[in-house]
Design a protein around this motif. Structure first.
Motif, mmCIF file in Angstrom:
data_model
loop_
_atom_site.group_PDB
_atom_site.id
_atom_site.type_symbol
_atom_site.label_atom_id
_atom_site.label_comp_id
_atom_site.label_asym_id
_atom_site.label_seq_id
_atom_site.Cartn_x
_atom_site.Cartn_y
_atom_site.Cartn_z
ATOM 1 N N SER A 25 -3.334 -13.770 1.461
ATOM 2 C CA SER A 25 -3.919 -12.681 0.677
ATOM 3 C C SER A 25 -3.131 -11.386 0.864
ATOM 4 O O SER A 25 -2.890 -10.644 -0.088
ATOM 5 C CB SER A 25 -5.374 -12.444 1.100
ATOM 6 N N ARG A 26 -2.743 -11.117 2.123
ATOM 7 C CA ARG A 26 -1.965 -9.905 2.382
ATOM 8 C C ARG A 26 -0.615 -9.967 1.678
ATOM 9 O O ARG A 26 -0.154 -8.984 1.116
ATOM 10 C CB ARG A 26 -1.737 -9.711 3.887
ATOM 11 N N TYR A 27 0.003 -11.143 1.703
ATOM 12 C CA TYR A 27 1.293 -11.272 1.027
ATOM 13 C C TYR A 27 1.152 -10.950 -0.455
ATOM 14 O O TYR A 27 2.027 -10.330 -1.057
ATOM 15 C CB TYR A 27 1.876 -12.686 1.214
ATOM 16 N N LEU A 28 0.006 -11.324 -1.033
ATOM 17 C CA LEU A 28 -0.215 -11.075 -2.461
ATOM 18 C C LEU A 28 -0.740 -9.664 -2.718
ATOM 19 O O LEU A 28 -1.135 -9.337 -3.826
ATOM 20 C CB LEU A 28 -1.170 -12.123 -3.024
ATOM 21 N N GLY A 29 -0.799 -8.834 -1.685
ATOM 22 C CA GLY A 29 -1.090 -7.426 -1.907
ATOM 23 C C GLY A 29 -2.471 -6.957 -1.485
ATOM 24 O O GLY A 29 -2.779 -5.776 -1.608
ATOM 25 N N GLU A 30 -3.311 -7.856 -0.997
ATOM 26 C CA GLU A 30 -4.643 -7.426 -0.556
ATOM 27 C C GLU A 30 -4.565 -6.700 0.787
ATOM 28 O O GLU A 30 -3.731 -7.041 1.632
ATOM 29 C CB GLU A 30 -5.552 -8.647 -0.376
ATOM 30 N N GLN A 31 -5.419 -5.717 0.983
ATOM 31 C CA GLN A 31 -5.497 -5.031 2.264
ATOM 32 C C GLN A 31 -6.621 -5.654 3.086
ATOM 33 O O GLN A 31 -7.778 -5.578 2.700
ATOM 34 C CB GLN A 31 -5.811 -3.539 2.058
ATOM 35 N N LEU A 32 -6.285 -6.297 4.163
ATOM 36 C CA LEU A 32 -7.304 -6.918 5.009
ATOM 37 C C LEU A 32 -7.078 -6.482 6.449
ATOM 38 O O LEU A 32 -5.937 -6.356 6.878
ATOM 39 C CB LEU A 32 -7.195 -8.452 4.931
ATOM 40 N N PRO A 33 -8.169 -6.251 7.190
ATOM 41 C CA PRO A 33 -7.983 -5.925 8.606
ATOM 42 C C PRO A 33 -7.472 -7.159 9.360
ATOM 43 O O PRO A 33 -7.779 -8.287 8.979
ATOM 44 C CB PRO A 33 -9.383 -5.537 9.075
ATOM 45 N N HIS A 34 -6.707 -6.923 10.420
ATOM 46 C CA HIS A 34 -6.230 -8.048 11.222
ATOM 47 C C HIS A 34 -7.347 -8.557 12.123
ATOM 48 O O HIS A 34 -8.076 -7.776 12.732
ATOM 49 C CB HIS A 34 -5.015 -7.633 12.063
ATOM 50 N N ARG A 35 -7.484 -9.882 12.188
ATOM 51 C CA ARG A 35 -8.535 -10.480 13.007
ATOM 52 C C ARG A 35 -7.927 -11.214 14.201
ATOM 53 O O ARG A 35 -6.723 -11.346 14.304
ATOM 54 C CB ARG A 35 -9.324 -11.485 12.154
#
Lengths: 259, 277
Positions: free
Chosen positions: B251-261
């Motif tokens: 998802s991050r590679y595709l541009g989504e901003q997600l917190p690291h878990r």
């Protein structure tokens, strides 16, 4: 070794590409201008390894000539080298008269600001390139090594310098505005500035300029050296690690001083 | 097989590291599967000629007929060599040859195959072999993006750094002075417990040394080994921490901003201790 650099720029859908590359070329360092002696001794060398010299580009280094040794007879010399199968491509370390004579023979003048003539160097200090902040020069945002002019050699690097990479600023200063990783090597004939952690090696004054200095914001280097005087990480006091410092030669002793 | 021409050019992603055993093939399989599941036509190419592994991780080892080197040598067409994944219609595997060596990969040959793949795919994931020799340089030469897989320990970090230097100087983008390869950091086999006890480098330490965008942190997990043994990309194991971490990475590679878990030591409450042993 001679390092030649051209600025490279991509043009539109053109018939050619302009690229930069470095080549290691043999250098013939003249120690006298007696062409007969040169011819004789060169002949002996070529006889030992004729294949080595065939079609080999060579550079003439004139820095070993003293004022008393008289004019170099370039037409004779070029003819001599071509006769032995070599391709003379340029000169370095000459004075303005010698350069003019070399140009007349279609030899390139290879910029080499820090090849000093032994007598002259002792008499007056070597003019040093300006070492001001990098922002004062107009540089593109390009991450590549870019240079302004041939003489006022100044190299700016804006990308991290990675382990295994070597950067050499021939004839001038090197500024890096990014981290330098351990295992990377920075070399410059002039000063080295690092605006980021310096974890690799830095060698300033590579051609023996004892006035050269290393400036860095965060010293964690594996090795630092000025004009051949070096210290490895083990010999750098802990108090000087991780802080902004300058490194310079003080009467042949390498000093590291907090900024 | 639906290979139609005229689609947009594919984005070529190389999964690389320098060091071996850090999780390149696991990551290649997970990224390719993740991209394909989001509706992108994706090909994953094994560049590890002679040490073929990707087919095992993808679970298609019993369907390999032709391979990458056959296609380079014009002994087979691309359509004959590509293996469609049984779980996802958008995903194809191009296996490496097990009987050849890396010298079989020529710059022209690799370029030709990637060009042809670009006609019909959105993403091409290149699984690089370990090392910095010919095989690895071939895998990265044509890349647009690079995911540098790193374990949180000093030798892996240094090797990754070396690889980043090679990416910056020996790729097609570098040689033609095009926009540089986009580089991403993926930390794998991360163990918060061992970071807390000082045995491993933390996320910040690695990021500080490599100064790269962090694409994800994949925790050390039994699920990875189980998935490899079963031939199922670990991203399909949605219950596992590693599977979820790879999902976040895609998802991050595709541009989504997600917190690291999965960065903190898991605090085990009374009930979890009771029920999960």
């Amino acid at each position: 070794m001679a390092v030649t650099t051209e600025s490279a720029r991509d043009t539109s859908s053109a018939a050619f590409e302009l690229k930069a590359a470095s080549f290691t070329l043999p250098i013939i360092r003249l120690l006298g201008s007696d062409m007969d002696a040169v011819a004789e001794q060169l002949g002996a060398k070529v006889d030992q390894a004729p294949d080595f010299f065939r079609n080999t580009p060579v550079v003439l280094d004139l820095s070993g000539l003293s004022a008393e040794s008289g004019d170099v007879q370039f037409p004779l010399l070029v003819g001599l080298l071509r006769g032995y199968g070599m391709i003379p491509v340029g000169v370095r370390g000459g004075d303005s008269d010698q350069n003019k004579a070399a140009e007349a023979m279609e030899l390139a003048i290879l910029g080499d600001a820090f090849v000093r003539r032994p007598k002259a160097a002792a008499a007056r200090p070597v003019p040093k390139p300006e070492s001001g902040p990098s922002g004062s020069r107009s540089e593109t945002a390009s991450s590549r090594v870019s240079k302004t002019g041939a003489r006022a050699a100044f190299t700016l690097v804006a990308r991290p310098v990675r382990s295994g990479q070597r950067l050499y600023a021939a004839g001038g200063d090197l500024s890096v505005v990014a981290p330098v990783s351990s295992g990377a090597e920075l070399m410059a004939d002039g000063n080295i500035h690092v605006y980021g952690p310096l974890r690799g090696r830095a060698m300033a004054g590579l051609k023996g300029d004892a006035e050269a200095r290393i400036f860095c914001q965060d010293l964690q280097a594996e090795l630092v050296s000025v004009a051949g005087h070096y210290r490895v990480s083990e010999n750098i006091p802990t108090a000087l690690k991780g802080v902004p410092v300058q490194i310079f030669l003080d009467k042949e002793v390498l000093r590291i001083e907090r900024l | 097989m639906r290979l139609k021409e005229g689609d947009t050019l594919a984005r070529i992603i190389v999964i690389t590291s320098g060091k071996g055993g850090v999780g390149k093939t696991t990551t290649s399989a997970a990224l390719a599967m993740g991209l394909a599941q989001k509706g992108n036509r994706t090909a994953v190419v094994d560049f590890d000629v002679g040490l073929r592994n990707l087919d095992l991780i993808m679970g298609c080892e019993r369907r390999v007929v032709y391979d990458f080197v056959n296609v380079i040598n014009d002994e087979a067409g691309l359509n004959q060599a590509l293996i469609r994944d049984k779980r996802c219609d958008n995903l194809f595997v191009l296996p490496a040859s097990q009987t050849r060596d890396k010298e079989a990969l020529t710059k022209e040959g690799v370029g030709k195959v990637l060009d042809e793949l670009s006609q019909s795919f959105d993403y091409i994931v290149c699984d690089s072999p370990a090392g910095i020799e010919h095989g690895a340089t071939m895998a990265m030469y044509y890349a647009d993006d690079a995911v540098v897989v790193t374990n949180p320990e000093v030798s892996s970090v240094r090797d990754s750094d070396r690889m980043l230097g090679i990416l910056a100087s020996k790729s097609r983008r570098a040689e033609t002075n095009a926009e540089p390869i986009r580089e991403y950091l993926l930390l794998t086999r991360y163990s918060p417990e061992r970071v807390a006890s000082g045995e491993m480098l933390g996320v910040e330490d690695v990021q500080e040394i490599l100064s790269l965008d962090l694409l994800g942190v994949v925790p050390e997990s039994k699920a990875v080994l189980n998935a490899s043994n079963a031939g199922v990309p670990v991203i399909l194991d949605k219950e596992s921490d590693a599977g979820q971490a790879y999902g976040d990475m895609v998802s991050r590679y595709l541009g989504e901003q997600l917190p690291h878990r999965f960065l903190e030591v898991e605090k085990r409450g009374f009930f979890s201790r009771l029920f999960r042993g």
